[in-house]
Design a protein around this motif. Structure first.
Motif, PDB file in Angstrom:
ATOM      1  N   GLY A  34      -8.621  -5.200   9.221  1.00  0.00           N
ATOM      2  CA  GLY A  34      -8.531  -3.908   9.298  1.00  0.00           C
ATOM      3  C   GLY A  34      -8.758  -3.055   7.937  1.00  0.00           C
ATOM      4  N   VAL A  35      -8.457  -1.980   7.862  1.00  0.00           N
ATOM      5  CA  VAL A  35      -8.452  -1.022   6.478  1.00  0.00           C
ATOM      6  C   VAL A  35      -7.082  -1.036   5.923  1.00  0.00           C
ATOM      7  N   ASN A  36      -7.125  -0.446   4.924  1.00  0.00           N
ATOM      8  CA  ASN A  36      -5.728  -0.200   4.287  1.00  0.00           C
ATOM      9  C   ASN A  36      -5.997   1.126   3.369  1.00  0.00           C
ATOM     10  N   ALA A  37      -4.947   1.757   3.245  1.00  0.00           N
ATOM     11  CA  ALA A  37      -4.774   2.866   2.251  1.00  0.00           C
ATOM     12  C   ALA A  37      -3.687   2.876   1.366  1.00  0.00           C
ATOM     13  N   VAL A  38      -3.883   3.029   0.105  1.00  0.00           N
ATOM     14  CA  VAL A  38      -2.685   3.038  -0.883  1.00  0.00           C
ATOM     15  C   VAL A  38      -2.480   4.562  -1.412  1.00  0.00           C
ATOM     16  N   ASP A  39      -1.377   4.914  -1.333  1.00  0.00           N
ATOM     17  CA  ASP A  39      -0.870   6.339  -1.602  1.00  0.00           C
ATOM     18  C   ASP A  39       0.223   6.024  -2.682  1.00  0.00           C
ATOM     19  N   VAL A  40       0.157   6.661  -4.020  1.00  0.00           N
ATOM     20  CA  VAL A  40       1.199   6.508  -5.080  1.00  0.00           C
ATOM     21  C   VAL A  40       2.003   7.755  -5.023  1.00  0.00           C
ATOM     22  N   TYR A  41       1.789   8.655  -4.147  1.00  0.00           N
ATOM     23  CA  TYR A  41       2.557  10.037  -4.708  1.00  0.00           C
ATOM     24  C   TYR A  41       3.834  10.192  -3.848  1.00  0.00           C
ATOM     25  N   PRO A  42       4.104  10.065  -2.751  1.00  0.00           N
ATOM     26  CA  PRO A  42       5.422  10.182  -2.399  1.00  0.00           C
ATOM     27  C   PRO A  42       6.556   9.185  -2.462  1.00  0.00           C
ATOM     28  N   VAL A  59      -3.809  12.956   3.568  1.00  0.00           N
ATOM     29  CA  VAL A  59      -4.684  11.910   3.449  1.00  0.00           C
ATOM     30  C   VAL A  59      -5.970  12.131   2.594  1.00  0.00           C
ATOM     31  N   GLU A  60      -6.192  13.207   2.554  1.00  0.00           N
ATOM     32  CA  GLU A  60      -7.309  13.723   1.659  1.00  0.00           C
ATOM     33  C   GLU A  60      -7.097  13.903   0.364  1.00  0.00           C
ATOM     34  N   ASP A  61      -5.935  14.006  -0.110  1.00  0.00           N
ATOM     35  CA  ASP A  61      -5.602  14.681  -1.680  1.00  0.00           C
ATOM     36  C   ASP A  61      -5.148  13.251  -2.190  1.00  0.00           C
ATOM     37  N   HIS A  62      -4.452  12.243  -1.277  1.00  0.00           N
ATOM     38  CA  HIS A  62      -3.569  11.207  -2.022  1.00  0.00           C
ATOM     39  C   HIS A  62      -3.929   9.847  -1.527  1.00  0.00           C
ATOM     40  N   TRP A  63      -4.570   9.528  -0.343  1.00  0.00           N
ATOM     41  CA  TRP A  63      -4.772   8.450   0.137  1.00  0.00           C
ATOM     42  C   TRP A  63      -5.915   7.770  -0.427  1.00  0.00           C
ATOM     43  N   ASN A  64      -5.918   6.281  -0.703  1.00  0.00           N
ATOM     44  CA  ASN A  64      -7.207   5.787  -1.413  1.00  0.00           C
ATOM     45  C   ASN A  64      -7.551   4.877  -0.239  1.00  0.00           C
ATOM     46  N   ILE A  65      -8.768   4.814   0.265  1.00  0.00           N
ATOM     47  CA  ILE A  65      -9.295   4.157   1.494  1.00  0.00           C
ATOM     48  C   ILE A  65     -10.732   3.528   1.117  1.00  0.00           C
ATOM     49  N   LEU A  66     -10.829   2.302   1.352  1.00  0.00           N
ATOM     50  CA  LEU A  66     -12.197   1.728   1.514  1.00  0.00           C
ATOM     51  C   LEU A  66     -12.807   1.813   2.656  1.00  0.00           C
ATOM     52  N   PRO A  67     -14.072   2.078   2.862  1.00  0.00           N
ATOM     53  CA  PRO A  67     -14.803   2.537   4.016  1.00  0.00           C
ATOM     54  C   PRO A  67     -15.237   1.110   4.614  1.00  0.00           C
ATOM     55  N   PHE A  68     -14.603  -0.093   4.418  1.00  0.00           N
ATOM     56  CA  PHE A  68     -14.992  -1.398   5.196  1.00  0.00           C
ATOM     57  C   PHE A  68     -13.656  -1.938   5.294  1.00  0.00           C
ATOM     58  N   ILE A  69     -13.903  -3.300   5.950  1.00  0.00           N
ATOM     59  CA  ILE A  69     -12.493  -4.206   6.237  1.00  0.00           C
ATOM     60  C   ILE A  69     -12.051  -4.480   4.689  1.00  0.00           C
ATOM     61  N   SER A  70     -10.585  -4.084   4.775  1.00  0.00           N
ATOM     62  CA  SER A  70     -10.100  -4.320   3.477  1.00  0.00           C
ATOM     63  C   SER A  70      -8.789  -5.067   3.589  1.00  0.00           C
ATOM     64  N   ARG A  71      -8.529  -5.421   4.697  1.00  0.00           N
ATOM     65  CA  ARG A  71      -7.223  -6.210   4.953  1.00  0.00           C
ATOM     66  C   ARG A  71      -7.310  -7.149   5.763  1.00  0.00           C
ATOM     67  N   ALA A  72      -6.770  -8.149   5.766  1.00  0.00           N
ATOM     68  CA  ALA A  72      -6.654  -9.587   6.546  1.00  0.00           C
ATOM     69  C   ALA A  72      -5.319 -10.107   6.732  1.00  0.00           C
ATOM     70  N   SER A  89      -5.084  -7.688   0.895  1.00  0.00           N
ATOM     71  CA  SER A  89      -5.657  -6.752   0.804  1.00  0.00           C
ATOM     72  C   SER A  89      -6.391  -6.223  -0.421  1.00  0.00           C
ATOM     73  N   LEU A  90      -7.282  -5.314  -0.480  1.00  0.00           N
ATOM     74  CA  LEU A  90      -8.030  -5.119  -1.566  1.00  0.00           C
ATOM     75  C   LEU A  90      -8.373  -3.336  -1.565  1.00  0.00           C
ATOM     76  N   ASN A  91      -8.413  -2.764  -2.581  1.00  0.00           N
ATOM     77  CA  ASN A  91      -8.588  -1.350  -2.464  1.00  0.00           C
ATOM     78  C   ASN A  91      -9.309  -0.910  -3.897  1.00  0.00           C
ATOM     79  N   ARG A  92      -9.468   0.491  -3.873  1.00  0.00           N
ATOM     80  CA  ARG A  92      -9.810   0.892  -5.140  1.00  0.00           C
ATOM     81  C   ARG A  92      -9.153   2.210  -5.411  1.00  0.00           C
ATOM     82  N   ILE A  93      -8.514   2.319  -6.606  1.00  0.00           N
ATOM     83  CA  ILE A  93      -7.555   3.452  -6.818  1.00  0.00           C
ATOM     84  C   ILE A  93      -8.313   4.434  -7.537  1.00  0.00           C
ATOM     85  N   SER A  94      -8.659   5.903  -7.066  1.00  0.00           N
ATOM     86  CA  SER A  94      -9.223   6.639  -7.794  1.00  0.00           C
ATOM     87  C   SER A  94      -8.265   8.098  -7.706  1.00  0.00           C
TER      88      SER A  94
END
Length: 463
Positions: A34-42, A59-72, A89-94
């Motif tokens: 699947g995919v994963n989202a990383v949120d460092v805010y709350p 989701v729009e302001d805080h979630w970091n999501i890669l548009p492909f399979i990023s979790r196994a 899992s892997l992701n990119r934090i922006s």
């Protein structure tokens, strides 16, 4: 963002139309992509982070999501609802929280250079599927730990997880979860990691190869049917062998799986006439005349009659008013008083004795003269008309000679006549013989004529 929302909607829609089972000891293994989202805010930290659960779904302001399979992930069912999961899992934090303009109060996303995110985690989770009593909705809580790297900096985390699986069928589920990852080192920020994936479960033991795993298979070593929890139905009559009294012969449920070939309600094993419909009280055999006697045992199967008469109706063949069953002489007309046999009248008795008096013997002997054969034949004819009557053949003499010799001679002559009658067809059990000597004269022994009358044989009806 729109694609993620649509995926969640499809997952819920599919789940609402399905019934399945969660991961269990039948299918102990599962893997998830699947995919994963990383949120460092709350996470309860000061700006650029925020209070716990503040803007949790931004989701729009805080979630970091890669548009492909990023979790196994790979999972192994433990026992009693507990499952262990290892995930990478892997992701990119922006997006790293929010900044607030102190003058205008406007809030903007805190942008950072794309930071590489990589995590390895282990979680023990507990399923509440049984508690909610659903085969579709499978909520769970988990706790565990892991190690997370952001760029080249890594640190361990303590993780708490809340999730739910929506089982589409027996082997596939949509898995949505949110994990809080607490780092005890300043080099790694606390954060939430959300994930959405597809889970496939597999594994289990099926010893007999019937497609039913052993722990749900009531007959794990014998191939069977799902309808019978893995137990066989050898004769394919819809009744499992353990409840089938005739497991190798197709039969009916009402007879515990035994056949009733002729459809008379008596199973073949107890039916003495299994190919012909019959009656239960006659062990499945027919009774055409309805007299309660099976046709095979009925001497008159098409005429009702009592068992005492072998199923035949009572008759009176000689028409004397005494039924054959009670008639001692069914072929001869008789009287009711004499059990259907003819009665010996005085006239008949007199006739017998008239004939008997003419039987001639050799002088001083018991041998019968030949010229007496005709009269003996007449006597036999009379006796045979009364087959149930018993008679006594009596011998008598005159008084000439000694009394002892006369008694002996009368005995011998009476026995001689009896033997002649028996030899010529009269039942010996109907006859007896007795000599009376000179004791019963019917005339005077002083005259020739009187002595002649006293020398005689009589045949009298026995008392």
């Amino acid at each position: 963002m729109k694609n993620l929302s649509r995926l969640l909607f499809v997952a819920v829609l599919l789940a609402s139309f399905s019934t399945a089972n969660a991961q269990d000891k039948n299918n102990p293994w599962a893997f998830t992509l699947g995919v994963n989202a990383v949120d460092v805010y709350p996470v309860g930290e000061p700006t650029p982070q925020g209070e716990f659960f503040d803007e949790y779904f931004n989701v729009e302001d805080h979630w970091n999501i890669l548009p492909f399979i990023s979790r196994a992930a790979v999972s192994r069912y433990l026992d009693d609802g507990f499952t262990f999961t290892a995930a990478g899992s892997l992701n990119r934090i922006s997006k790293f929280g929010s900044n607030v303009n102190l003058v205008t109060g406007a809030e903007t996303t805190n942008e950072v250079d794309d930071l590489t995110y990589f995590a390895l985690d282990g979680t023990v989770s507990y399923s509440f599927k049984d508690l909610v009593n659903s085969k579709v909705f499978d909520p769970y809580l988990g706790v565990g730990g892991g190690y997370t790297w952001v760029d080249d900096v890594g640190a361990g985390t303590l993780n708490g997880t809340l999730g739910i699986k929506f089982w589409i069928n027996e082997f596939v589920a949509i898995d949505a979860q949110s994990a809080y990852k607490h780092s005890f080192e300043d080099v790694l920020p606390k954060h939430f990691q959300h994930s959405l994936g597809v889970t496939f479960k597999f594994g289990g033991t099926d010893t007999d190869g019937d497609g039913i795993y052993d722990n749900e298979d009531a007959c794990p070593e014998v191939a069977g049917l799902e309808a019978f929890n893995g137990c066989p139905d050898s004769d394919n009559d819809g009744i499992e062998d353990s409840k089938d009294d005739c497991p190798n012969e197709a039969g009916l449920a009402e007879f515990n799986g035994c056949p009733d070939s002729d459809g008379d309600g008596v199973v073949d094993g107890s039916d003495k006439c299994p190919t012909v419909p019959g009656l239960k009280n006659l062990a499945g055999c027919p009774d055409a005349d309805g007299d309660g006697i099976a046709d095979g045992d009925d001497a008159c199967p098409n005429e009702a009659g009592p068992a005492a008469n072998k199923g035949c109706p009572y008759q009176d063949k000689d028409g004397d008013g005494v039924l054959d069953k009670d008639d001692d002489c069914p072929d001869v007309v008789g009287t009711v008083a004499n059990k259907g046999c003819p009665e010996v009248t005085k006239e008949v008795q007199d006739t017998l004795n008239e004939y008997a008096k003419t039987i001639l013997f050799d002088t001083g002997k018991s041998s019968i003269k030949k010229e007496s054969e005709q009269v003996l034949a007449d006597i036999i004819a009379i006796l045979n008309k009364y087959p149930s009557a018993k008679f006594t053949v009596e011998g008598h003499t005159d008084s000439v000679g000694s009394e002892k010799l006369n008694l002996r001679l009368s005995d011998a002559r009476a026995l001689s006549v009896k033997d002649y009658l028996v030899a010529n067809g009269v039942d010996e059990f109907r006859l007896s013989a007795e000599g009376f000597g000179e004791s019963k004269p019917i005339a005077s022994n002083k005259t020739r004529e009187g002595r002649k009358q006293n020398r005689r044989v009589e045949i009298n009806l026995a008392n």
